[in-house]
Design a protein around this motif. Structure first.
Motif, PDB file in Angstrom:
ATOM      1  N   PHE A 318     -22.825  96.093  91.626  1.00 50.72           N
ATOM      2  CA  PHE A 318     -23.412  95.531  92.845  1.00 50.72           C
ATOM      3  C   PHE A 318     -22.374  94.745  93.645  1.00 50.72           C
ATOM      4  CE2 PHE A 318     -27.327  96.487  90.534  1.00 50.72           C
ATOM      5  CZ  PHE A 318     -28.054  97.080  91.553  1.00 50.72           C
ATOM      6  N   ARG A 319     -21.415  94.140  92.959  1.00 50.70           N
ATOM      7  CA  ARG A 319     -20.297  93.502  93.676  1.00 50.70           C
ATOM      8  C   ARG A 319     -19.573  94.514  94.552  1.00 50.70           C
ATOM      9  NH1 ARG A 319     -15.313  93.121  90.048  1.00 50.70           N
ATOM     10  NH2 ARG A 319     -15.396  95.319  90.653  1.00 50.70           N
ATOM     11  N   ASP A 320     -19.373  95.737  94.016  1.00 51.01           N
ATOM     12  CA  ASP A 320     -18.661  96.776  94.772  1.00 51.01           C
ATOM     13  C   ASP A 320     -19.393  97.173  96.053  1.00 51.01           C
ATOM     14  OD1 ASP A 320     -16.776  96.690  92.821  1.00 51.01           O
ATOM     15  OD2 ASP A 320     -17.315  98.590  91.863  1.00 51.01           O
ATOM     16  N   MET A 321     -20.706  96.930  96.101  1.00 53.74           N
ATOM     17  CA  MET A 321     -21.473  97.211  97.328  1.00 53.74           C
ATOM     18  C   MET A 321     -21.291  96.118  98.379  1.00 53.74           C
ATOM     19  SD  MET A 321     -25.122  98.449  95.823  1.00 53.74           S
ATOM     20  CE  MET A 321     -25.232  99.430  94.329  1.00 53.74           C
ATOM     21  N   GLY A 322     -20.693  94.990  97.973  1.00 60.56           N
ATOM     22  CA  GLY A 322     -20.509  93.877  98.895  1.00 60.56           C
ATOM     23  C   GLY A 322     -21.469  92.725  98.650  1.00 60.56           C
ATOM     24  N   TYR A 323     -22.102  92.688  97.464  1.00 61.30           N
ATOM     25  CA  TYR A 323     -23.023  91.601  97.145  1.00 61.30           C
ATOM     26  C   TYR A 323     -22.333  90.508  96.339  1.00 61.30           C
ATOM     27  CZ  TYR A 323     -26.881  94.579  98.699  1.00 61.30           C
ATOM     28  OH  TYR A 323     -27.717  95.345  99.459  1.00 61.30           O
ATOM     29  N   HIS A 324     -22.918  89.305  96.412  1.00 57.90           N
ATOM     30  CA  HIS A 324     -22.467  88.190  95.575  1.00 57.90           C
ATOM     31  C   HIS A 324     -23.434  88.090  94.397  1.00 57.90           C
ATOM     32  CE1 HIS A 324     -19.479  87.001  98.503  1.00 57.90           C
ATOM     33  NE2 HIS A 324     -20.396  87.117  99.446  1.00 57.90           N
ATOM     34  N   VAL A 325     -22.912  88.273  93.201  1.00 57.95           N
ATOM     35  CA  VAL A 325     -23.738  88.365  91.996  1.00 57.95           C
ATOM     36  C   VAL A 325     -23.449  87.168  91.093  1.00 57.95           C
ATOM     37  CG1 VAL A 325     -24.419  89.845  90.065  1.00 57.95           C
ATOM     38  CG2 VAL A 325     -23.502  90.873  92.155  1.00 57.95           C
ATOM     39  N   ALA A 326     -24.499  86.581  90.526  1.00 53.89           N
ATOM     40  CA  ALA A 326     -24.341  85.504  89.537  1.00 53.89           C
ATOM     41  C   ALA A 326     -24.919  85.970  88.212  1.00 53.89           C
ATOM     42  CB  ALA A 326     -25.038  84.232  90.009  1.00 53.89           C
ATOM     43  N   ILE A 327     -24.119  85.822  87.152  1.00 52.69           N
ATOM     44  CA  ILE A 327     -24.559  86.204  85.803  1.00 52.69           C
ATOM     45  C   ILE A 327     -24.881  84.945  85.017  1.00 52.69           C
ATOM     46  CG2 ILE A 327     -23.738  87.067  83.582  1.00 52.69           C
ATOM     47  CD1 ILE A 327     -22.343  89.204  84.831  1.00 52.69           C
ATOM     48  N   MET A 328     -26.055  84.913  84.400  1.00 53.48           N
ATOM     49  CA  MET A 328     -26.427  83.849  83.468  1.00 53.48           C
ATOM     50  C   MET A 328     -26.390  84.440  82.057  1.00 53.48           C
ATOM     51  SD  MET A 328     -27.190  81.626  85.816  1.00 53.48           S
ATOM     52  CE  MET A 328     -27.228  81.960  87.569  1.00 53.48           C
ATOM     53  N   ALA A 329     -25.434  84.040  81.253  1.00 49.73           N
ATOM     54  CA  ALA A 329     -25.334  84.537  79.870  1.00 49.73           C
ATOM     55  C   ALA A 329     -25.842  83.443  78.940  1.00 49.73           C
ATOM     56  CB  ALA A 329     -23.890  84.900  79.542  1.00 49.73           C
ATOM     57  N   ASP A 330     -26.950  83.699  78.269  1.00 50.34           N
ATOM     58  CA  ASP A 330     -27.618  82.686  77.460  1.00 50.34           C
ATOM     59  C   ASP A 330     -27.914  83.252  76.065  1.00 50.34           C
ATOM     60  OD1 ASP A 330     -28.967  80.412  76.709  1.00 50.34           O
ATOM     61  OD2 ASP A 330     -30.808  80.874  77.799  1.00 50.34           O
ATOM     62  N   SER A 331     -27.125  82.971  75.098  1.00 48.88           N
ATOM     63  CA  SER A 331     -25.969  82.099  75.113  1.00 48.88           C
ATOM     64  C   SER A 331     -24.808  82.847  74.462  1.00 48.88           C
ATOM     65  CB  SER A 331     -26.307  80.805  74.376  1.00 48.88           C
ATOM     66  OG  SER A 331     -25.699  80.709  73.121  1.00 48.88           O
ATOM     67  N   THR A 332     -23.609  82.562  74.929  1.00 49.55           N
ATOM     68  CA  THR A 332     -22.431  83.278  74.416  1.00 49.55           C
ATOM     69  C   THR A 332     -22.141  82.915  72.963  1.00 49.55           C
ATOM     70  OG1 THR A 332     -21.005  81.566  75.362  1.00 49.55           O
ATOM     71  CG2 THR A 332     -21.366  83.536  76.685  1.00 49.55           C
ATOM     72  N   SER A 333     -22.705  81.818  72.469  1.00 52.71           N
ATOM     73  CA  SER A 333     -22.527  81.470  71.043  1.00 52.71           C
ATOM     74  C   SER A 333     -23.182  82.515  70.147  1.00 52.71           C
ATOM     75  CB  SER A 333     -23.122  80.096  70.747  1.00 52.71           C
ATOM     76  OG  SER A 333     -22.389  79.089  71.383  1.00 52.71           O
ATOM     77  N   ARG A 334     -24.366  83.001  70.554  1.00 49.78           N
ATOM     78  CA  ARG A 334     -25.052  84.029  69.756  1.00 49.78           C
ATOM     79  C   ARG A 334     -24.259  85.345  69.806  1.00 49.78           C
ATOM     80  NH1 ARG A 334     -26.875  79.942  68.363  1.00 49.78           N
ATOM     81  NH2 ARG A 334     -28.674  78.891  69.268  1.00 49.78           N
ATOM     82  N   TRP A 335     -23.659  85.612  70.957  1.00 47.57           N
ATOM     83  CA  TRP A 335     -22.806  86.798  71.087  1.00 47.57           C
ATOM     84  C   TRP A 335     -21.610  86.681  70.139  1.00 47.57           C
ATOM     85  CZ3 TRP A 335     -17.934  86.473  73.903  1.00 47.57           C
ATOM     86  CH2 TRP A 335     -17.281  87.693  74.029  1.00 47.57           C
ATOM     87  N   ALA A 336     -20.998  85.490  70.102  1.00 43.54           N
ATOM     88  CA  ALA A 336     -19.859  85.270  69.205  1.00 43.54           C
ATOM     89  C   ALA A 336     -20.281  85.373  67.746  1.00 43.54           C
ATOM     90  CB  ALA A 336     -19.234  83.897  69.479  1.00 43.54           C
ATOM     91  N   GLU A 337     -21.515  84.941  67.430  1.00 44.88           N
ATOM     92  CA  GLU A 337     -22.011  85.060  66.054  1.00 44.88           C
ATOM     93  C   GLU A 337     -22.200  86.531  65.670  1.00 44.88           C
ATOM     94  OE1 GLU A 337     -25.465  82.618  66.063  1.00 44.88           O
ATOM     95  OE2 GLU A 337     -24.292  80.774  66.265  1.00 44.88           O
ATOM     96  N   ALA A 338     -22.572  87.361  66.650  1.00 47.82           N
ATOM     97  CA  ALA A 338     -22.671  88.805  66.391  1.00 47.82           C
ATOM     98  C   ALA A 338     -21.286  89.367  66.066  1.00 47.82           C
ATOM     99  CB  ALA A 338     -23.267  89.520  67.603  1.00 47.82           C
ATOM    100  N   LEU A 339     -20.256  88.937  66.799  1.00 44.45           N
ATOM    101  CA  LEU A 339     -18.883  89.345  66.487  1.00 44.45           C
ATOM    102  C   LEU A 339     -18.500  88.927  65.077  1.00 44.45           C
ATOM    103  CD1 LEU A 339     -16.862  88.368  69.721  1.00 44.45           C
ATOM    104  CD2 LEU A 339     -17.488  90.659  68.997  1.00 44.45           C
ATOM    105  N   ARG A 340     -18.897  87.694  64.709  1.00 44.37           N
ATOM    106  CA  ARG A 340     -18.561  87.177  63.380  1.00 44.37           C
ATOM    107  C   ARG A 340     -19.255  87.982  62.284  1.00 44.37           C
ATOM    108  NH1 ARG A 340     -19.691  80.905  62.231  1.00 44.37           N
ATOM    109  NH2 ARG A 340     -21.833  81.554  62.679  1.00 44.37           N
TER     110      ARG A 340
END
Length: 589
Positions: A318-340
């Motif tokens: 959507f950025r490539d279309m010319g939009y301003h996009v905001a990402i809310m990642a909740d929470s990157t700690s759980r993502w890191a725990e998946a990596l672990r």
């Protein structure tokens, strides 16, 4: 020739296969009789290690592994906005219709609806020379978002055939392009590997703020469009509430909310509440500009790890279309725990607290995909990444928080004491910072007021000075302080309660325009300057602390409408009048 491997071992979401010499790293595969979706993460000779994005119970040694001939990719086209996906872009509403209340294994690679017909306006013409990023058709996807169909970045050529404008599903051809060797049929979607950043023409400086309507952010710790933000905080400090406010009020065109492993009840609240929310700026459903990606802590860890890449790839599209996009990642700690967890199953050498040694590079890879960019088609767009971090016990010295701090430019530290005293947003003004203040200085001075940044610095100095004085007050009490220092304590209290504390459920206070924020700070500054002059003339703090004026400053966030600031002007007149009289009284003495 079809590529087929054989399962030789299963360890939770990680399986091993043999006969995989012809497969490629990061290739997406179908595993077993149920055709579970997986991705090759290690390839040594003809032995491959595959992480599976679905529940692997029931898989047996000897079952086959099938190639898809492509990396883990998402389908980018109309039908994304307003949808709710899992971590690999499978629509949860559709899955719920197939098997109510449960995600069935082997459901396959379903994604955006391929049967729905869209009203497509074709803008390309026969004979046009098109290159990657150029727009060949438009779709009014929601009342707020016009979906622009773009030539995939790796294709260019001359338009040799154009379909008429009309209603088509995403599988029907819209345009055909020919280069020197090939003819390309362009449909209403494109596939893109989630781990590969989409190409851009160039990056631009981050000198436009993301206006959020939250006073502590806009005035004290501003976020730039295209910036990176971390919101760390322990349990109950308001990470999700803060992200909800940013999703609802920030002036981004599109919001992508990724629940990458939060507790089920929190994600359920998001899934239930967001479709009911009304976008305050347009008075239509907030889902008309929102995408939800839902992975809870009880979903397979591999899917949790993939969700963050799915979200950022959709944002880049959507950025490539010319939009301003905001990402809310909740929470990157759980993502890191998946990596672990996956790293542990691979028996890799662990680093600090069991996290893999490559944790910092994975965090960096994610945050560096943010930015304010000039796109291939000449438009400007941005991806702002706002990641919540959930350190166990609120310990900010743990690896995920420390490494995130290295790669973000704004650090909004949530404080347990503030949260437990019902001070929201519970952002600690002493330990938070924004690296965007120097780059946004010109914007604030040009668009808000020439002294906005100087005013911000003055108010922060009062808060820092108050923090030092509180150490003395705890030891010997407030009465021993001279009146000029007692005045700092009183003004800091107005700043904390009357300005920094904000009520998300109050119709006036939930969103505050920048002009009102500036006027509120100017009124507090006027009180401080006038009262300081009276203190120097010998006026005691008991006379300086006028109840009507102080109450007016505490309550102006509720009592002053967001579209009429005349009440603040009257309050300032009252402040000048009262303190001038007081000063004259002590001058005569």
């Amino acid at each position: 020739m079809e590529k087929i491997g054989i399962i030789i071992g299963v360890n939770g979401p990680v399986i091993k296969g043999t006969g995989m010499a012809n497969f490629k790293m990061r290739e997406m595969v179908m595993v077993g009789e149920k055709k579970l979706i997986g991705e090759i993460i290690i390839l040594e000779g003809d032995i491959a290690t595959i992480q599976v994005y679905e529940e692997t119970s029931g898989l047996r040694v000897g079952e086959k592994i099938f190639s898809t001939e492509m990396p883990l990719s998402v389908k980018l086209g109309p039908g994304i906005i307003g949808n709710i996906f899992d971590g690999i872009e499978r629509p949860l509403k559709k899955i719920n219709e197939i098997n109510y209340g449960f995600i069935q294994e082997g459901i396959g690679l379903i994604n955006i609806d391929s049967d729905k017909k869209w009203d497509i306006e074709v803008v390309a013409q026969k004979g046009d020379k098109l290159k990657g990023g150029d727009i060949y058709a438009k779709i009014q996807e929601t009342p707020l978002i016009t979906h622009k169909l773009m030539v995939p970045p790796n294709i260019k050529g001359e338009v040799i055939w154009v379909n008429e404008s009309g209603k088509y599903n995403i599988e029907e051809n819209i345009v055909k392009i020919k280069d020197e060797q090939n003819v390309y049929e362009l449909k209403s979607y494109q596939m893109w590997p989630v781990r590969k950043p989409r190409p851009i023409k160039g990056r631009k400086s981050l000198n436009i703020p993301l206006i959020t309507g939250q006073r502590i952010l806009d005035s004290f710790f501003p976020i730039a469009k295209g910036g990176t933000v971390a919101i760390p905080g322990g349990f109950g400090t308001g990470k999700t509430m803060t992200q909800h406010q940013l999703a609802k009020w920030s002036d981004a065109d599109i919001i992508i909310y990724i629940g990458c492993g939060e507790r089920g009840n929190e994600m359920t609240e998001v899934l239930e509440d967001f479709p009911k929310l009304i976008d305050p700026k347009t008075n239509t459903s907030l889902m008309n500009r929102t995408v939800l990606i839902a992975n809870t802590s009880n979903m397979p860890v591999a899917a949790r790890e993939a969700s963050i890449y799915t979200g950022i790839t959709i944002a880049e599209y959507f950025r490539d279309m010319g939009y301003h996009v905001a990402i809310m990642a909740d929470s990157t700690s759980r993502w890191a725990e998946a990596l672990r967890e996956i790293s542990g199953r691979l028996e890799e050498m662990p680093a600090e607290e069991g996290y893999p040694a490559y944790l910092p590079s994975r965090i960096a890879e994610f945050y560096e995909r943010a930015g304010y960019t000039e796109n291939l088609n000449g438009t400007d767009g941005s991806v702002t990444v706002i990641g919540a971090v959930s350190p166990a016990g609120g310990d900010f010295s743990e690896p995920v928080t420390l490494n995130t701090k290295r790669f973000v430019s704004a650090f909004l530290s949530l404080d347990r004491k503030l949260a437990y005293s019902r001070h929201y947003p519970a952002i600690n003004w002493l330990t938070s910072y924004s690296g965007y203040v120097p780059t946004l200085k010109n914007w604030y001075e040009d668009n808000i007021a020439p002294d906005m940044m100087a005013l911000r610095g003055k108010m922060l100095r009062i808060l820092f000075e108050e923090n030092k004085l509180q150490e003395i007050v705890k030891l010997v009490g407030e009465d021993v302080l001279p009146d000029d220092q007692r005045l700092i304590l009183e003004v800091a209290k107005i700043l904390k309660v009357g300005f920094l504390q904000q009520n998300a459920y109050h119709k006036v206070d939930t969103y505050v325009p920048m002009e009102k924020q500036y006027k509120m700070l100017k009124a507090i500054e006027l009180l401080y300057d006038e009262a300081s002059s009276c203190v120097k003339m010998g006026a005691p703090i008991s006379q300086i602390k006028n109840k009507e004026i102080f109450d007016g400053l505490y309550k102006m966030k509720y009592n002053i409408p967001n579209d009429d600031f005349s009440g603040i002007d009257k309050l300032e007149e009252k402040i000048k009048s009262f303190y001038e009289e007081l000063m004259m009284k002590y001058k005569q003495q």
